[in-house]
Each structure stands twice: as structure tokens, then as C-alpha cells.
Scaffold this motif. Structure first.
Motif, PDB file in Angstrom:
ATOM      1  N   THR A 184     -38.352 -11.338   1.964  1.00 50.60           N
ATOM      2  CA  THR A 184     -37.901 -10.934   0.626  1.00 50.60           C
ATOM      3  C   THR A 184     -37.808  -9.417   0.528  1.00 50.60           C
ATOM      4  OG1 THR A 184     -39.238 -12.758  -0.121  1.00 50.60           O
ATOM      5  CG2 THR A 184     -38.297 -11.373  -1.811  1.00 50.60           C
ATOM      6  N   ILE A 185     -38.838  -8.744   1.023  1.00 53.59           N
ATOM      7  CA  ILE A 185     -38.841  -7.294   0.921  1.00 53.59           C
ATOM      8  C   ILE A 185     -37.768  -6.700   1.821  1.00 53.59           C
ATOM      9  CG2 ILE A 185     -40.211  -5.260   1.490  1.00 53.59           C
ATOM     10  CD1 ILE A 185     -42.579  -6.662   0.243  1.00 53.59           C
ATOM     11  N   LEU A 186     -37.569  -7.312   2.988  1.00 47.65           N
ATOM     12  CA  LEU A 186     -36.483  -6.848   3.859  1.00 47.65           C
ATOM     13  C   LEU A 186     -35.150  -6.969   3.139  1.00 47.65           C
ATOM     14  CD1 LEU A 186     -37.142  -8.139   7.461  1.00 47.65           C
ATOM     15  CD2 LEU A 186     -36.850  -5.805   6.679  1.00 47.65           C
ATOM     16  N   GLU A 187     -34.949  -8.109   2.489  1.00 47.42           N
ATOM     17  CA  GLU A 187     -33.700  -8.341   1.785  1.00 47.42           C
ATOM     18  C   GLU A 187     -33.514  -7.332   0.657  1.00 47.42           C
ATOM     19  OE1 GLU A 187     -32.944 -12.383   0.186  1.00 47.42           O
ATOM     20  OE2 GLU A 187     -33.247 -12.926   2.282  1.00 47.42           O
ATOM     21  N   GLU A 188     -34.629  -7.090  -0.035  1.00 47.22           N
ATOM     22  CA  GLU A 188     -34.574  -6.160  -1.155  1.00 47.22           C
ATOM     23  C   GLU A 188     -34.169  -4.762  -0.682  1.00 47.22           C
ATOM     24  OE1 GLU A 188     -37.549  -6.276  -4.749  1.00 47.22           O
ATOM     25  OE2 GLU A 188     -36.118  -7.810  -4.223  1.00 47.22           O
ATOM     26  N   SER A 189     -34.774  -4.316   0.430  1.00 50.05           N
ATOM     27  CA  SER A 189     -34.414  -2.978   0.912  1.00 50.05           C
ATOM     28  C   SER A 189     -32.961  -2.976   1.360  1.00 50.05           C
ATOM     29  CB  SER A 189     -35.308  -2.500   2.050  1.00 50.05           C
ATOM     30  OG  SER A 189     -36.156  -3.484   2.502  1.00 50.05           O
ATOM     31  N   GLN A 190     -32.544  -4.104   1.921  1.00 42.94           N
ATOM     32  CA  GLN A 190     -31.156  -4.221   2.350  1.00 42.94           C
ATOM     33  C   GLN A 190     -30.213  -4.041   1.175  1.00 42.94           C
ATOM     34  OE1 GLN A 190     -31.185  -4.386   5.430  1.00 42.94           O
ATOM     35  NE2 GLN A 190     -28.977  -4.233   5.600  1.00 42.94           N
ATOM     36  N   LYS A 191     -30.593  -4.630   0.030  1.00 43.10           N
ATOM     37  CA  LYS A 191     -29.740  -4.548  -1.159  1.00 43.10           C
ATOM     38  C   LYS A 191     -29.665  -3.121  -1.658  1.00 43.10           C
ATOM     39  CE  LYS A 191     -29.974  -9.186  -2.868  1.00 43.10           C
ATOM     40  NZ  LYS A 191     -30.977 -10.106  -3.368  1.00 43.10           N
ATOM     41  N   ILE A 231     -36.969   7.379   2.953  1.00 45.55           N
ATOM     42  CA  ILE A 231     -38.124   7.658   2.096  1.00 45.55           C
ATOM     43  C   ILE A 231     -37.799   7.295   0.652  1.00 45.55           C
ATOM     44  CG2 ILE A 231     -39.544   9.523   1.130  1.00 45.55           C
ATOM     45  CD1 ILE A 231     -39.399  10.800   3.934  1.00 45.55           C
ATOM     46  N   SER A 232     -36.553   7.572   0.268  1.00 43.59           N
ATOM     47  CA  SER A 232     -36.173   7.260  -1.120  1.00 43.59           C
ATOM     48  C   SER A 232     -36.183   5.751  -1.373  1.00 43.59           C
ATOM     49  CB  SER A 232     -34.796   7.839  -1.440  1.00 43.59           C
ATOM     50  OG  SER A 232     -33.791   7.037  -0.866  1.00 43.59           O
ATOM     51  N   LEU A 233     -36.203   4.976  -0.292  1.00 43.58           N
ATOM     52  CA  LEU A 233     -36.289   3.521  -0.448  1.00 43.58           C
ATOM     53  C   LEU A 233     -37.670   3.090  -0.906  1.00 43.58           C
ATOM     54  CD1 LEU A 233     -34.637   1.709   2.582  1.00 43.58           C
ATOM     55  CD2 LEU A 233     -34.118   1.469   0.186  1.00 43.58           C
ATOM     56  N   LEU A 234     -38.677   3.880  -0.507  1.00 44.28           N
ATOM     57  CA  LEU A 234     -40.063   3.469  -0.719  1.00 44.28           C
ATOM     58  C   LEU A 234     -40.361   3.131  -2.175  1.00 44.28           C
ATOM     59  CD1 LEU A 234     -42.170   5.749   1.611  1.00 44.28           C
ATOM     60  CD2 LEU A 234     -41.966   3.268   1.639  1.00 44.28           C
ATOM     61  N   VAL A 235     -39.958   4.033  -3.076  1.00 46.40           N
ATOM     62  CA  VAL A 235     -40.309   3.827  -4.481  1.00 46.40           C
ATOM     63  C   VAL A 235     -39.714   2.530  -5.031  1.00 46.40           C
ATOM     64  CG1 VAL A 235     -40.173   4.755  -6.807  1.00 46.40           C
ATOM     65  CG2 VAL A 235     -40.664   6.267  -4.880  1.00 46.40           C
ATOM     66  N   VAL A 243     -41.903  -0.717  -6.104  1.00 49.96           N
ATOM     67  CA  VAL A 243     -41.841  -1.168  -7.500  1.00 49.96           C
ATOM     68  C   VAL A 243     -41.355  -2.609  -7.557  1.00 49.96           C
ATOM     69  CG1 VAL A 243     -40.660  -0.835  -9.704  1.00 49.96           C
ATOM     70  CG2 VAL A 243     -41.492   1.137  -8.438  1.00 49.96           C
ATOM     71  N   GLY A 244     -40.320  -2.889  -6.773  1.00 50.90           N
ATOM     72  CA  GLY A 244     -39.765  -4.237  -6.747  1.00 50.90           C
ATOM     73  C   GLY A 244     -40.780  -5.256  -6.261  1.00 50.90           C
ATOM     74  N   ALA A 245     -41.541  -4.887  -5.239  1.00 51.72           N
ATOM     75  CA  ALA A 245     -42.529  -5.815  -4.687  1.00 51.72           C
ATOM     76  C   ALA A 245     -43.601  -6.132  -5.724  1.00 51.72           C
ATOM     77  CB  ALA A 245     -43.168  -5.220  -3.438  1.00 51.72           C
ATOM     78  N   PHE A 246     -44.049  -5.095  -6.440  1.00 57.20           N
ATOM     79  CA  PHE A 246     -45.063  -5.326  -7.482  1.00 57.20           C
ATOM     80  C   PHE A 246     -44.517  -6.228  -8.578  1.00 57.20           C
ATOM     81  CE2 PHE A 246     -47.499  -1.750  -5.786  1.00 57.20           C
ATOM     82  CZ  PHE A 246     -48.766  -2.295  -5.886  1.00 57.20           C
ATOM     83  N   ARG A 247     -43.277  -5.937  -8.957  1.00 55.19           N
ATOM     84  CA  ARG A 247     -42.682  -6.740 -10.016  1.00 55.19           C
ATOM     85  C   ARG A 247     -42.586  -8.201  -9.579  1.00 55.19           C
ATOM     86  NH1 ARG A 247     -37.378  -4.214 -11.441  1.00 55.19           N
ATOM     87  NH2 ARG A 247     -36.862  -5.282  -9.531  1.00 55.19           N
ATOM     88  N   ARG A 248     -42.154  -8.384  -8.354  1.00 58.02           N
ATOM     89  CA  ARG A 248     -42.040  -9.750  -7.841  1.00 58.02           C
ATOM     90  C   ARG A 248     -43.393 -10.435  -7.783  1.00 58.02           C
ATOM     91  NH1 ARG A 248     -37.703 -12.168  -5.151  1.00 58.02           N
ATOM     92  NH2 ARG A 248     -35.897 -10.827  -5.312  1.00 58.02           N
TER      93      ARG A 248
END
Lengths: 264, 317
Positions: free
Chosen positions: A170-177, A202-206, A210-215
Motif C-alpha cells: 500500500t505504501i509503495l503504491e501510495e508513493s508511486q501515486k 525526500i519530499s516524498l517522506l512527508v 501522513v498518508g500512512a498515519f491516515r490510513r
């Protein structure tokens, strides 16, 4: 991502190996690991290789995918091979260049190490190829049960492990998006200079964090909304059952271990 | 031509056991300055199609030409900068599109990437935010603290700020209230008609775009089932319905009217009010001509259809 992670994805061919109790598969893998770690000679390796190929064939999954599973570690294998070649000096010297020498023993040790590693990685991929993460987790839960007597929070640990595994793709997909969104607005990783590439990652990290926490929060809500309570007794959708096949599967691996020890 | 698709196919995870065909030999021509709407059931390949517009995916067969950039299956991917500068892509889920710390930074991201000075980027950010009807106070906020609808609007603004020639939007109306949806459609129409931008919109609400879109593309199972005007779509209604596509109630009613009263060559009417008026007029004529019996037999389905059109929220005039 073209070559998405192969690990953790199930290839369902409906073979009997797929249907085995996950506890049996986990135990068999442990025995297999022991056999691979202990073996020291070419005849034993040959036996292990033949055994592995036979079991892989039983899963009816193409050898190609097992090979692919080991591919990401090819550089590490090369490194180990070179290291072994150069440091083990036994038998006739085959090549000499200054202080570096490759002996027959070194070559053999290097080859052995690499084949062992390749076998180990591709064979254990069988576990994730044939078992869904959920069942794997359930198997783990079953195997750790004895530790619950020692007040180890087994359920919580396996739940955590299961959720973590579930989140990797999921997180891989999210970063991909997000990478796609950035590319669409003119910041394509493929076309950036190295320095900008680093910045971009690095700008991906935030947003990914955030997305992971929300999920995670959404997941908790949805689990609780459906009545999940930690440590509450619950029935399982899939009831693993240990039968003759399971005993046979583990037995085969034990035989391999015995043979390897005998050929040692 | 702004965009030309030639026999384009796309397959996810090609060459693995997880391979998933998404598009199948799609041919598509989009004229500059036109307003195109794409519709079809979920999973028919619309979103994949849009990603091909932005050069985010390489076709696995065929070729995609967007402005002067050609993406050909098997060939090396060309430099995509020019394509990206001229193409603005609004994704289906806006929360995947916003990633900066503040809305302003997010809006400036595109313009800055394409080499605009910071001042100009900020000016465009403000202008774009006003265009989508968000207050400028939001500029300093984190995009993750916006509501769903605001996020959607901010995502659209972040693309408008780039001032692209081709605007591609994936269900931009989802998560917006009806008033905002109408505003958005009007904004897109203005950009298309007044500034000559090419607009491509994926929608699930066909009836809302029926009066505006120049061309329709209907998709099913990764293939193009239909391409053409709304008029042609109304004519081919039975064929399209047979293929399992759901077309709006108002089209059915027009199709029925056209068939019954022989309105073949006329310009179709798709709005609720327009259809009601037309029906009344036709009934009056029929009543005057053929007698009360036929008029009475007509009036029952007519009333049903009009209520159906209104219930479906048919497009306004």
C-alpha cells in the motif's frame, strides 16, 4: 513500477502445496533453512537442489518466478563469491595476480556459497508464493502459541506483523501515486539531475508518512466498527487443519535434513 | 490534433503472472480546442487512458501522440518535459495529488518546475485558487487539512496554475456538491471556449455534460465502444444499451420521442425543461391532428418519463 516486488504476492495455481496448513509450511521452511545452513559439500548441495526443484515443481509455479525472487540479491551473491574465492586458499592455485590468488578450494567454496544462497532465497519464496499473508500470519500465530503461556502477547505481535506486511504494498503504491503526481507537474524522476532526485525523494517522506498515519487511523476505525477488540477471543474464517499431507510435507524436509547431515 | 491514440493497448505488470490488460487497441483523436467527455463503467480503463495522456504510462502496444511528443510501444521514452508543460492532469483522488506543506507551495510546484520566476508562480497560484472558487486564506494551510471538496478544488487549481493547453480531468465532480459541480463545468467550458484550451473529462454523470461536450467517448472493457457527438450517441442508444452501458434517462426519452414522432434529423434536446416543452408541443400537435385517443395513450408514458428525467436530475438548459 515495472518490476514490482515479487515477494509477498501470491501466485495461485491451486496445487496441493497451496492448500497445506501454513504451520506445516513454516515448519518445513525452518527445517529447510537448517539443512541449507548445515550443508558443506557438493553432493549434499546437489541433493538439496534436486529436492528443491521437485518441491517447486509440485507448486506448479514456473521456475522463472523462483529465479526472479532471487534476482534482486544477485550483486550480493557476486560479492560473496568473489570474497570466498579470494580468501579461501585450499588446493591448487588456479590464478595468481600479485597478492591475489584464486585456489581450487576457494572457487569451490565460493560456488557452494552462491548456490546455497540462491537456493535458499528462491525456495523460501515458495512460502509467500503459495500462502496469503493472512494465512501466513495465522500460521505464525499458531506456532507461537506456546509462548503465550510465558505471557508473550502473541496475538498482538502477529496482528502487528500482519498489518505491517499488509501495508508494504500500500505504501509503495501510495508513493508511486505521488511520484506520478509530481511527474505530471514536470518533476519526472527519470529526467532529473541526481541532486534534484534526492530532493524529490525526500519530499516524498512527508506526504507518504501522513498518508500512512491516515490510513492506519482509518483501518483502526473500520476494524473497531466491525467489532474487533484486541485480545478478545474470535473465530477464524479459515481453520487450519493438520493432516497426513502436512506430516508428509514436514517429514520430507526432515529427511532432507537427515540426508544432508549424513552427506556432510 | 492535440492527441492521437493509434491502436493503443496497455497491460499492467506485463510479463508477470499478475498481468492485467487494461486497454485494448484504442484509437482516439482529440482536436485542439475541443471539449471531450469520456464515460464508461468502473474498471473500463478510463483512468489508464488518462495516464497515457500525461505520459505517465508507456503504451504496451501502439502509439500515443500528445502535441509533438510520441510515445511508441517498445521505443525509448522521449523527453516528456514539453508534454508535461502543456498537459495538466487532475487525478481521480485529489489527496494523491497534493504533497507539499502548504497549498501555496503545492500550487507553485508546477509553474516553478517549468522555470517560471517565483513571483509569477505565486501570482498564478492566487489566480488559480480564485478560479476554482476557494478563498485565498487557504494558501497558507496544509493541503492535508482541507475538506474533501476543497482538496479536489485545490488539486484542480494546482493544474490550472500551470496554464496547460490540454486539461485532462478524472471525475473532477466527484466529492463536490451540485453547485460546485456546475461552477466547475462552467469554468472548464470557459477555458475551452474563451481560451481555446483542449478539455478532456472523465465523468459518471453523463447528463451533466451532455449539453456541453463536443465529443463523447464511451468505453467498455478497455475498448472504445463509441466516439462521436451526443446526437450520434442518442441515435445509437439501443446498441449502446445492449452493450451494457447505462445512458441517462433524458436520452431515452429523446430517443423515444424521436422514434415516435419522426424527429430523426432534428437537433436533440436533453434538458428536462426542454424535453417537457417539446413533449407538450408534440402532444398538442398530435391531439389536434389525430384525435384525443392517441394523445391519451401517449400522455401516460410522457408523464412518467418527465418525472424520470427530473428525478435523474437532468441537465439544465
Amino acid at each position: 513500477m515495472k518490476n514490482r516486488l515479487l515477494i509477498g504476492r501470491v501466485i495461485d495455481t491451486g496445487s496441493w502445496v497451496h492448500a497445506l496448513d501454513p504451520r506445516a509450511k513454516l515448519t518445513a521452511m525452518l527445517v529447510y533453512a537448517a539443512a541449507i545452513i548445515l550443508l558443506r559439500s557438493w553432493p549434499a548441495l546437489l541433493l538439496a537442489a534436486l529436492f528443491s526443484l521437485a518441491v517447486m515443481a509440485a507448486t506448479r509455479i514456473s521456475y522463472k518466478f523462483y529465479a526472479k525472487a532471487a534476482k534482486p540479491l544477485r550483486l550480493l551473491m557476486l560479492f560473496i563469491f568473489i570474497l570466498q574465492c579470494l580468501t579461501v586458499s585450499q588446493g591448487r592455485v588456479l590464478l595468481q595476480a600479485g597478492p591475489l590468488a584464486v585456489s581450487a578450494g576457494g572457487l569451490s567454496a565460493g560456488g557452494l556459497a552462491v548456490v546455497r544462497m540462491a537456493l535458499f532465497i528462491s525456495f523460501t519464496a515458495l512460502l509467500t508464493f503459495t500462502t496469503t499473508p493472512g494465512r501466513l500470519n495465522q500460521g505464525l500465530d499458531g506456532m507461537l502459541k506456546p509462548f503465550a503461556r510465558l505471557r508473550l502477547p502473541v496475538h498482538r505481535l502477529t496482528l502487528m506483523a500482519g498489518l505491517a506486511l499488509r501495508f508494504i504494498p500500500t505504501i509503495l503504491e501510495e508513493s508511486q501515486k505521488i511520484l506520478k503526481a509530481q511527474a505530471a507537474r514536470g518533476a519526472d524522476l527519470r529526467e532529473l539531475r541526481l541532486r534534484d532526485k534526492g530532493k524529490m525523494l525526500i519530499s516524498l517522506l512527508v506526504p507518504v508518512t501522513v498518508g500512512a498515519f491516515r490510513r492506519a487511523e482509518e483501518l483502526v476505525t473500520s476494524m473497531e466498527a466491525r467489532g474487533f477488540v484486541v485480545d478478545a477471543p474470535r473465530t477464524e474464517y479459515y481453520e487450519p487443519s493438520w493432516g497426513a499431507k502436512e506430516t508428509g510435507f514436514v517429514g520430507l524436509h526432515l529427511l532432507l535434513l537427515a540426508a544432508v547431515l549424513w552427506l556432510l | 490534433m492535440s492527441v492521437i491514440f493509434e491502436e493503443v493497448s496497455y497491460e499492467y505488470d506485463k510479463g508477470t503472472p499478475f498481468r492485467q490488460p487494461a486497454l485494448n487497441g484504442v484509437n482516439l483523436h482529440i482536436e485542439p480546442g475541443s471539449f471531450t467527455a469520456i464515460a464508461g463503467p468502473t474498471g473500463c480503463g478510463k483512468s489508464t487512458l488518462l495516464q497515457l495522456f500525461g505520459g505517465l504510462l508507456d503504451p504496451t502496444a501502439g502509439s500515443v501522440k500528445v502535441f509533438d511528443t510520441v510515445l511508441k510501444a517498445g521505443a525509448k521514452t522521449p523527453k516528456l518535459r514539453e508534454l508535461r508543460r502543456r498537459t495538466g492532469l487532475v487525478f481521480q483522488f485529489p489527496e494523491h495529488q497534493l504533497f507539499e506543506e502548504t497549498v501555496e507551495k503545492d500550487l507553485c510546484f508546477g509553474p516553478l518546475n517549468f522555470g517560471l520566476p517565483a513571483e509569477e508562480a505565486k501570482r498564478r497560484a492566487g489566480a488559480a485558487l480564485r478560479q476554482v472558487g476557494l478563498p485565498e486564506e487557504l494558501l497558507g494551510r496544509s493541503p492535508f487539512h482541507l475538506s474533501g471538496g476543497q482538496m479536489r478544488k485545490a488539486a484542480i487549481a494546482s493544474v490550472l496554475a500551470m496554464e496547460p493547453d490540454l486539461l485532462v480531468l478524472d471525475e473532477p465532480g466527484a466529492s463536490l456538491d451540485p453547485a460546485s459541480r456546475t461552477e466547475l463545468t462552467e469554468l472548464l467550458l470557459r477555458l475551452c471556449r474563451e481560451q481555446g484550451k483542449t478539455v478532456v473529462v472523465v465523468t459518471h454523470r453523463i447528463e451533466e455534460l451532455l449539453p456541453y461536450a463536443d465529443r463523447w467517448v464511451l468505453m467498455k472493457d478497455g475498448s472504445c465502444l463509441f466516439q462521436g457527438t451526443a446526437e450520434a450517441m442518442a441515435e445509437q442508444l439501443p446498441m449502446l444499451e445492449k452493450e451494457g452501458l447505462q445512458l441517462p434517462e433524458c436520452m431515452h426519452w429523446w430517443h423515444w420521442l424521436a422514434g415516435h414522432f419522426g424527429l430523426g434529423g432534428e437537433r436533440p434536446v436533453f434538458s428536462a425543461a426542454g424535453l417537457a416543452e417539446l413533449t407538450a408541443k408534440l402532444l398538442e400537435q398530435a391531439g389536434a391532428g389525430a384525435g384525443a385517443e392517441e394523445a391519451a395513450s401517449l400522455s401516460v408514458p410522457a408523464v412518467q418519463a418527465i418525472t424520470a428525467v427530473q428525478a435523474a436530475g437532468g441537465a439544465r438548459l
